[in-house]
Write a protein that holds these residues in place. Structure first.
Motif, PDB file in Angstrom:
ATOM      1  N   ILE A 184      10.679  35.922  35.316  1.00 24.44           N
ATOM      2  CA  ILE A 184      11.941  36.445  34.804  1.00 24.44           C
ATOM      3  C   ILE A 184      12.939  36.525  35.942  1.00 24.44           C
ATOM      4  CG2 ILE A 184      11.221  38.865  35.127  1.00 24.44           C
ATOM      5  CD1 ILE A 184      12.902  39.475  32.575  1.00 24.44           C
ATOM      6  N   LYS A 185      14.156  36.140  35.676  1.00 24.33           N
ATOM      7  CA  LYS A 185      15.214  36.158  36.677  1.00 24.33           C
ATOM      8  C   LYS A 185      16.456  36.810  36.075  1.00 24.33           C
ATOM      9  CE  LYS A 185      18.102  33.209  39.622  1.00 24.33           C
ATOM     10  NZ  LYS A 185      18.416  31.816  40.053  1.00 24.33           N
ATOM     11  N   VAL A 186      17.025  37.762  36.811  1.00 23.71           N
ATOM     12  CA  VAL A 186      18.262  38.428  36.418  1.00 23.71           C
ATOM     13  C   VAL A 186      19.283  38.189  37.519  1.00 23.71           C
ATOM     14  CG1 VAL A 186      19.346  40.596  35.729  1.00 23.71           C
ATOM     15  CG2 VAL A 186      16.927  40.187  35.197  1.00 23.71           C
ATOM     16  N   TYR A 187      20.478  37.776  37.172  1.00 21.85           N
ATOM     17  CA  TYR A 187      21.476  37.448  38.187  1.00 21.85           C
ATOM     18  C   TYR A 187      22.880  37.695  37.647  1.00 21.85           C
ATOM     19  CZ  TYR A 187      21.435  33.111  35.444  1.00 21.85           C
ATOM     20  OH  TYR A 187      21.478  32.200  34.416  1.00 21.85           O
ATOM     21  N   GLY A 188      23.811  37.872  38.557  1.00 22.21           N
ATOM     22  CA  GLY A 188      25.177  38.148  38.121  1.00 22.21           C
ATOM     23  C   GLY A 188      26.163  38.099  39.267  1.00 22.21           C
ATOM     24  N   ASN A 189      27.419  38.396  38.951  1.00 20.20           N
ATOM     25  CA  ASN A 189      28.463  38.445  39.970  1.00 20.20           C
ATOM     26  C   ASN A 189      29.532  39.439  39.554  1.00 20.20           C
ATOM     27  OD1 ASN A 189      30.778  37.004  38.540  1.00 20.20           O
ATOM     28  ND2 ASN A 189      29.179  35.441  38.399  1.00 20.20           N
ATOM     29  N   SER A 190      30.419  39.731  40.484  1.00 19.71           N
ATOM     30  CA  SER A 190      31.437  40.758  40.268  1.00 19.71           C
ATOM     31  C   SER A 190      32.697  40.232  39.593  1.00 19.71           C
ATOM     32  CB  SER A 190      31.823  41.396  41.615  1.00 19.71           C
ATOM     33  OG  SER A 190      32.317  40.402  42.500  1.00 19.71           O
ATOM     34  N   GLY A 191      32.690  38.966  39.221  1.00 25.62           N
ATOM     35  CA  GLY A 191      33.862  38.375  38.589  1.00 25.62           C
ATOM     36  C   GLY A 191      34.718  37.634  39.606  1.00 25.62           C
ATOM     37  N   TYR A 192      35.588  36.762  39.105  1.00 27.33           N
ATOM     38  CA  TYR A 192      36.409  35.946  39.994  1.00 27.33           C
ATOM     39  C   TYR A 192      37.667  35.512  39.246  1.00 27.33           C
ATOM     40  CZ  TYR A 192      33.499  32.729  37.301  1.00 27.33           C
ATOM     41  OH  TYR A 192      32.825  32.111  36.274  1.00 27.33           O
ATOM     42  N   TYR A 193      38.619  35.015  40.007  1.00 27.95           N
ATOM     43  CA  TYR A 193      39.846  34.489  39.419  1.00 27.95           C
ATOM     44  C   TYR A 193      39.656  33.023  39.037  1.00 27.95           C
ATOM     45  CZ  TYR A 193      42.222  38.688  41.045  1.00 27.95           C
ATOM     46  OH  TYR A 193      42.592  39.998  41.248  1.00 27.95           O
ATOM     47  N   TYR A 194      40.289  32.631  37.936  1.00 27.79           N
ATOM     48  CA  TYR A 194      40.160  31.262  37.462  1.00 27.79           C
ATOM     49  C   TYR A 194      41.039  30.282  38.239  1.00 27.79           C
ATOM     50  CZ  TYR A 194      37.797  33.154  33.320  1.00 27.79           C
ATOM     51  OH  TYR A 194      36.933  33.791  32.461  1.00 27.79           O
ATOM     52  N   ASP A 195      42.118  30.782  38.825  1.00 20.84           N
ATOM     53  CA  ASP A 195      43.013  29.884  39.543  1.00 20.84           C
ATOM     54  C   ASP A 195      43.607  30.583  40.757  1.00 20.84           C
ATOM     55  OD1 ASP A 195      45.092  31.525  38.577  1.00 20.84           O
ATOM     56  OD2 ASP A 195      45.389  30.263  36.823  1.00 20.84           O
ATOM     57  N   ALA A 196      44.383  29.843  41.504  1.00 22.74           N
ATOM     58  CA  ALA A 196      44.918  30.344  42.768  1.00 22.74           C
ATOM     59  C   ALA A 196      45.998  31.400  42.588  1.00 22.74           C
ATOM     60  CB  ALA A 196      45.481  29.176  43.575  1.00 22.74           C
ATOM     61  N   PHE A 197      46.536  31.559  41.367  1.00 24.38           N
ATOM     62  CA  PHE A 197      47.591  32.544  41.145  1.00 24.38           C
ATOM     63  C   PHE A 197      47.042  33.956  40.945  1.00 24.38           C
ATOM     64  CE2 PHE A 197      49.271  28.542  39.115  1.00 24.38           C
ATOM     65  CZ  PHE A 197      50.004  28.161  40.233  1.00 24.38           C
ATOM     66  N   ASN A 198      45.714  34.076  40.790  1.00 24.18           N
ATOM     67  CA  ASN A 198      45.054  35.375  40.622  1.00 24.18           C
ATOM     68  C   ASN A 198      45.566  36.133  39.405  1.00 24.18           C
ATOM     69  OD1 ASN A 198      44.456  36.321  44.127  1.00 24.18           O
ATOM     70  ND2 ASN A 198      43.754  34.616  42.907  1.00 24.18           N
ATOM     71  N   GLU A 199      45.763  35.414  38.306  1.00 24.96           N
ATOM     72  CA  GLU A 199      46.261  36.041  37.069  1.00 24.96           C
ATOM     73  C   GLU A 199      45.177  36.099  35.992  1.00 24.96           C
ATOM     74  OE1 GLU A 199      49.645  33.627  36.229  1.00 24.96           O
ATOM     75  OE2 GLU A 199      50.942  34.663  37.676  1.00 24.96           O
TER      76      GLU A 199
END
Length: 267
Positions: free
Chosen positions: A186-201
């Motif tokens: 079993i493997k559990v993994y994740g991340n804190s989120g990120y911006y989709y583009d360089a404008f950070n919107e």
């Protein structure tokens, strides 16, 4: 699929030597220190569709410095690895979207940098049981003067660069009559989120996923039943700016609960 309504006839030459150097110091029998320096390169090119003046984009160069330690203890039942790194890009290439026409093209945005660290831990209380966990911290930014689609990016975070990532895995192998082994994982993994583009919107938000598998193996055969995204978590790993969406972004949903079976034969 992307189709071009027009063609571009142009040519250019791109070339570069990319060095890679690593030094390792054996501090002790099971402890190694290392440091590395490397250069990366992406050739420039041409866009079949792009706004006026953006048909051609230049090459991208990068430099990476990394140092860390790799160690093992207790007859390799415990392993600890640590790493620190710094990356720098000159004329970084970005995938850009023309929001009016939803046209994708590549453009140079200027200079950028990222730095952070990674740590991993592996524990084997018994030869049949293994726990592994990893964690990573990342900070990144566009340097002063960076622009995209005519907008200033100075100080913005690079797209698809979460500040925190992690994963944990547990695997247990059971012997059955000396001829078979049964291994649940079993493997559990994740991340804190990120911006989709360089404008950070547009931002993905944090998400956590879980994968699981059960493998039955003999000396030469293995059959594995597996499932990905076990809890059918909804998330959007990719999105791009578009005037066609009320939110300003069209998002692609991540893969839902997926399961299957794999048969392997070794020779």
């Amino acid at each position: 699929a992307r189709t071009a309504s027009s063609s571009t006839a142009a040519d250019n030459d791109f070339n570069r030597l990319s060095p890679y150097n690593t030094v390792t110091w054996h501090l002790a029998e099971d402890i190694n220190l290392y440091a590395g320096f490397s250069s990366g390169y992406k050739a420039g090119g041409f866009n079949s569709q792009a706004p006026a003046g953006a048909t051609e984009y230049g090459d991208e160069t990068s430099w990476t410095v990394e140092t860390g330690v790799k160690s093992a203890f207790m007859k390799n039942r415990l392993a600890v690895n640590l790493a620190l790194f710094y990356n720098e890009w000159d004329e970084i290439q970005l995938d850009v979207t023309d929001t009016n026409t939803t046209t994708f093209y590549i453009a140079n945005a200027g200079d950028a940098a990222s730095w952070g660290g990674e740590a991993s831990l592996r524990v084997n209380p018994w030869s049949t049981l293994e726990f592994t966990t990893t964690a990573g911290l990342l900070d990144s930014e566009f340097k002063d003067g960076s622009t995209s689609y005519g907008r200033d990016l100075s100080g913005n975070i690079l797209p698809f660069a979460p500040a925190f990532t992690w994963s944990s895995t547990c695997r247990y192998t059971m012997r059955i009559k000396k001829q078979f082994s049964l291994t649940p994982r079993i493997k559990v993994y994740g991340n804190s989120g990120y911006y989709y583009d360089a404008f950070n919107e547009g931002e993905s938000g944090d998400y956590t996923l879980c994968d699981a598998s059960l493998a039955l193996a003999t000396k030469n055969w293995q059959i594995e039943i597996w499932a990905k995204n076990v809890f059918d978590t909804e998330y959007q790993p990719v999105a791009f700016a578009s005037s066609l969406a009320s939110s300003g972004y069209l998002a692609e949903s991540g893969a839902p609960l997926t399961f299957g079976m794999t048969l392997k034969r070794s020779f």
